[in-house]
Structure formats: structure tokens, C-alpha cells
Scaffold this motif. Sequence first.
Motif, mmCIF file in Angstrom:
data_model
loop_
_atom_site.group_PDB
_atom_site.id
_atom_site.type_symbol
_atom_site.label_atom_id
_atom_site.label_comp_id
_atom_site.label_asym_id
_atom_site.label_seq_id
_atom_site.Cartn_x
_atom_site.Cartn_y
_atom_site.Cartn_z
ATOM 1 N N VAL A 1 12.121 4.189 11.944
ATOM 2 C CA VAL A 1 11.188 3.146 11.954
ATOM 3 C C VAL A 1 12.425 1.847 11.978
ATOM 4 O O VAL A 1 13.396 1.813 10.937
ATOM 5 N N SER A 2 12.123 0.927 12.787
ATOM 6 C CA SER A 2 12.953 -0.166 12.703
ATOM 7 C C SER A 2 12.418 -1.263 11.665
ATOM 8 O O SER A 2 11.228 -1.757 11.795
ATOM 9 N N ARG A 3 13.308 -1.358 10.557
ATOM 10 C CA ARG A 3 12.642 -2.153 9.590
ATOM 11 C C ARG A 3 13.163 -3.635 9.628
ATOM 12 O O ARG A 3 14.478 -3.899 9.582
ATOM 13 N N VAL A 4 12.264 -4.559 9.850
ATOM 14 C CA VAL A 4 12.715 -6.073 9.949
ATOM 15 C C VAL A 4 12.429 -6.682 8.411
ATOM 16 O O VAL A 4 11.166 -6.521 7.873
ATOM 17 N N VAL A 5 13.519 -6.837 7.929
ATOM 18 C CA VAL A 5 13.169 -7.163 6.425
ATOM 19 C C VAL A 5 13.720 -8.508 6.170
ATOM 20 O O VAL A 5 14.600 -9.143 6.575
ATOM 21 N N GLU B 1 18.847 -4.617 -3.422
ATOM 22 C CA GLU B 1 19.200 -3.544 -3.398
ATOM 23 C C GLU B 1 18.980 -2.914 -1.780
ATOM 24 O O GLU B 1 19.672 -2.089 -1.421
ATOM 25 N N ASN B 2 18.019 -3.760 -0.832
ATOM 26 C CA ASN B 2 17.562 -3.223 0.222
ATOM 27 C C ASN B 2 18.726 -3.404 1.149
ATOM 28 O O ASN B 2 18.881 -2.777 2.280
ATOM 29 N N LEU B 3 19.573 -4.470 0.931
ATOM 30 C CA LEU B 3 20.618 -4.640 1.786
ATOM 31 C C LEU B 3 21.649 -3.421 2.153
ATOM 32 O O LEU B 3 22.190 -3.184 3.203
ATOM 33 N N ALA B 4 21.732 -2.696 1.072
ATOM 34 C CA ALA B 4 22.738 -1.658 1.161
ATOM 35 C C ALA B 4 22.095 -0.339 2.035
ATOM 36 O O ALA B 4 22.747 0.627 2.277
ATOM 37 N N GLY C 1 10.719 -7.741 1.991
ATOM 38 C CA GLY C 1 12.004 -7.634 1.307
ATOM 39 C C GLY C 1 11.793 -7.783 0.043
ATOM 40 O O GLY C 1 12.938 -7.552 -0.851
ATOM 41 N N ALA C 2 10.516 -7.672 -0.608
ATOM 42 C CA ALA C 2 10.309 -7.459 -1.988
ATOM 43 C C ALA C 2 10.048 -6.086 -2.444
ATOM 44 O O ALA C 2 10.172 -5.722 -3.546
ATOM 45 N N PHE C 3 9.985 -5.196 -1.609
ATOM 46 C CA PHE C 3 9.617 -3.766 -1.791
ATOM 47 C C PHE C 3 10.996 -2.866 -1.332
ATOM 48 O O PHE C 3 11.563 -3.417 -0.384
ATOM 49 N N ASP C 4 10.918 -1.696 -2.143
ATOM 50 C CA ASP C 4 11.873 -0.814 -1.677
ATOM 51 C C ASP C 4 11.733 -0.200 -0.489
ATOM 52 O O ASP C 4 10.552 0.310 -0.065
ATOM 53 N N ILE C 5 12.759 -0.244 0.615
ATOM 54 C CA ILE C 5 12.550 0.199 1.979
ATOM 55 C C ILE C 5 13.040 1.829 1.942
ATOM 56 O O ILE C 5 12.901 2.213 3.042
ATOM 57 N N ALA C 6 13.720 2.147 0.932
ATOM 58 C CA ALA C 6 14.143 3.486 0.883
ATOM 59 C C ALA C 6 13.009 4.744 1.511
ATOM 60 O O ALA C 6 13.250 5.782 2.091
ATOM 61 N N PRO C 7 11.709 4.477 0.956
ATOM 62 C CA PRO C 7 10.957 5.558 1.527
ATOM 63 C C PRO C 7 10.382 5.556 2.997
ATOM 64 O O PRO C 7 9.881 6.435 3.348
ATOM 65 N N VAL C 8 11.028 4.425 3.764
ATOM 66 C CA VAL C 8 10.520 4.233 4.971
ATOM 67 C C VAL C 8 11.343 5.328 5.869
ATOM 68 O O VAL C 8 12.595 5.137 5.975
ATOM 69 N N ASP C 9 10.815 5.935 6.807
ATOM 70 C CA ASP C 9 11.454 6.727 7.828
ATOM 71 C C ASP C 9 12.558 5.963 8.601
ATOM 72 O O ASP C 9 12.470 4.966 9.007
ATOM 73 N N GLN D 1 0.868 -1.077 0.067
ATOM 74 C CA GLN D 1 -0.069 -0.006 0.101
ATOM 75 C C GLN D 1 0.906 1.100 -0.050
ATOM 76 O O GLN D 1 1.634 1.687 1.134
ATOM 77 N N PRO D 2 0.767 2.022 -0.997
ATOM 78 C CA PRO D 2 1.779 3.245 -0.913
ATOM 79 C C PRO D 2 1.918 4.210 -0.153
ATOM 80 O O PRO D 2 2.788 4.936 0.122
ATOM 81 N N ARG D 3 0.677 4.298 0.839
ATOM 82 C CA ARG D 3 0.504 5.293 1.784
ATOM 83 C C ARG D 3 1.265 4.697 3.123
ATOM 84 O O ARG D 3 1.361 5.506 4.221
ATOM 85 N N CYS D 4 1.720 3.417 3.051
ATOM 86 C CA CYS D 4 2.165 2.900 4.422
ATOM 87 C C CYS D 4 3.378 3.771 4.865
ATOM 88 O O CYS D 4 3.447 4.135 6.092
ATOM 89 N N PRO D 5 4.535 4.324 3.897
ATOM 90 C CA PRO D 5 5.375 5.097 4.629
ATOM 91 C C PRO D 5 4.957 6.252 5.272
ATOM 92 O O PRO D 5 5.496 6.513 6.376
ATOM 93 N N ALA D 6 4.001 6.832 4.788
ATOM 94 C CA ALA D 6 3.425 8.198 5.390
ATOM 95 C C ALA D 6 2.823 7.820 6.679
ATOM 96 O O ALA D 6 2.971 8.312 7.777
ATOM 97 N N LEU D 7 2.300 6.512 6.816
ATOM 98 C CA LEU D 7 1.379 6.144 8.072
ATOM 99 C C LEU D 7 2.597 5.996 9.335
ATOM 100 O O LEU D 7 2.599 6.488 10.159
ATOM 101 N N LEU D 8 3.675 5.184 8.717
ATOM 102 C CA LEU D 8 4.838 4.939 9.738
ATOM 103 C C LEU D 8 5.498 6.525 10.050
ATOM 104 O O LEU D 8 5.858 6.362 11.352
#
Length: 226
Positions: free
Chosen positions: A124-128, A144-147, A113-121, A90-97
Motif C-alpha cells: 500500500v502507498s501510505r500517504v501520512v 515513530e511512523n517516520l522510521a 499520522g496519528a495511528f501506527d502504520i506498521a500494520p499496513v501492508d 477502524q481496526p479492520r482497515c489494514p485487513a481491507l487494504l
Amino acid sequence: MSAVAAAEQEAASPRLRVTEIFFSIQGEAAFSGLPTVFVRLTGCPLRCQYCDTAYAFTGGEWRTFEEIESEVRGYGTRYVCVTGGEPLAQPRCPALLAALCDAGFDVSLETSGAFDIAPVDTRVSRVVDVKTPGSREVQRNRWENLALLTERDALKFVICDRADYDWSRGVLAERLPQGAPCPVFFSPSYTELPARELADWILADRLPVRLQVQLHKVLWGDVPGR
């Protein structure tokens, strides 16, 4: 309501489709053991063979950010986990976070881990997840998320069998030869691999990963909303 008016209303009060909001014990990653409010968003394009939340693939109810925050606040804890399904579908998820962080909550995200985590604040603790061959969705890994990982994040491998373990060990050696910047968790697939067997493999190889047993399943089994 006209299309323009509907768009204006949506911009003023953005919404997400939510399967459930519930209070439980966090069973995974760095916050394991802490009383946590879970916001389970609806939808996921992946079909991992061991998925235990297929009920979140469809349905759900549209909820505004304000409604979500109000319900979360009612549980009286600072810890919030946004999960799915795949929440980033859901594209609005980063805004909710970001909004939950702004509201003073300690926020984590569970993502495939299938989506770009770059937009996530980055607060936030991102469990990928890294999808193993046993998941049957290994081709969906977004390497690319690993970097983008930081010390606040976590990397999680769900291990189905010895082949998955060997593959995961190879991923760490090849893609993170200097080590990950965050904790790495190996978790046995709940119905497929005994945790003790995975522990023996980790010890035999002196692998610098953390064994993770899903605490919520130890307590309640495969009960939705727990």
C-alpha cells in the motif's frame, strides 16, 4: 442470533463502517491526476480546524469486504484510495487494504499520522500527514511512523501560514536530516494560504519538497464525494 454466531459471521465476512464510495480524480500525492475509486471510512478522533470531511465523523453503513470490493471493481480502474475521516481508527482497515491488494488493485491510504502504520501492508502507498500547529492537532503526531516510511509512501504537510511553514521546515531538518525515503509534499490549506505564496517560500529556501495543490478542489471546490 447468539453472540457466538454473530462473532463467527463477523469473522467469515468482516465489515467496516463506510461513509461513501465514489469515483473521482486523485488530487494528491504520487497518484495525482489518476481516475481513482475512493473508499471513505467513517470516524476520526482528530478535529483539525481545516477539516473538510466532518460529515464522515459519524454515521455511515456497515459493509462487508466483499461488498466494498464488488463496488470498487464496478468502476473499472485499478487505483483505489482508502481515506476518511481517519481510516486506521477502524481496526479492520489494514485487513481491507491487504484484501484490495490481493485482488489486484493499486492501493493507497490517506492517514492523519496519528495511528501506527506498521500494520499496513507494504504494498500500500501510505500517504501520512504531519499535523502542523495550524491544524490544532500537532500533539497527535506519531513520530515513530517516520522510521517506517518506504519509497512507496508519501509524507504530507498541510501549511496554514508562515509559522506552519517554518515549523515544517524545522521538522524536516531535525527529524529527517538525511532526507525522507519518500516524496514530501507541502500543501497550502485550501482557504487559508494562497498556493503561490507557499511556492515563493519553497523557492526562496530551495527546499527539496513538492508543492501540492489539491487538484480535486481546483476542479470541483469543496464538494463532498468529489
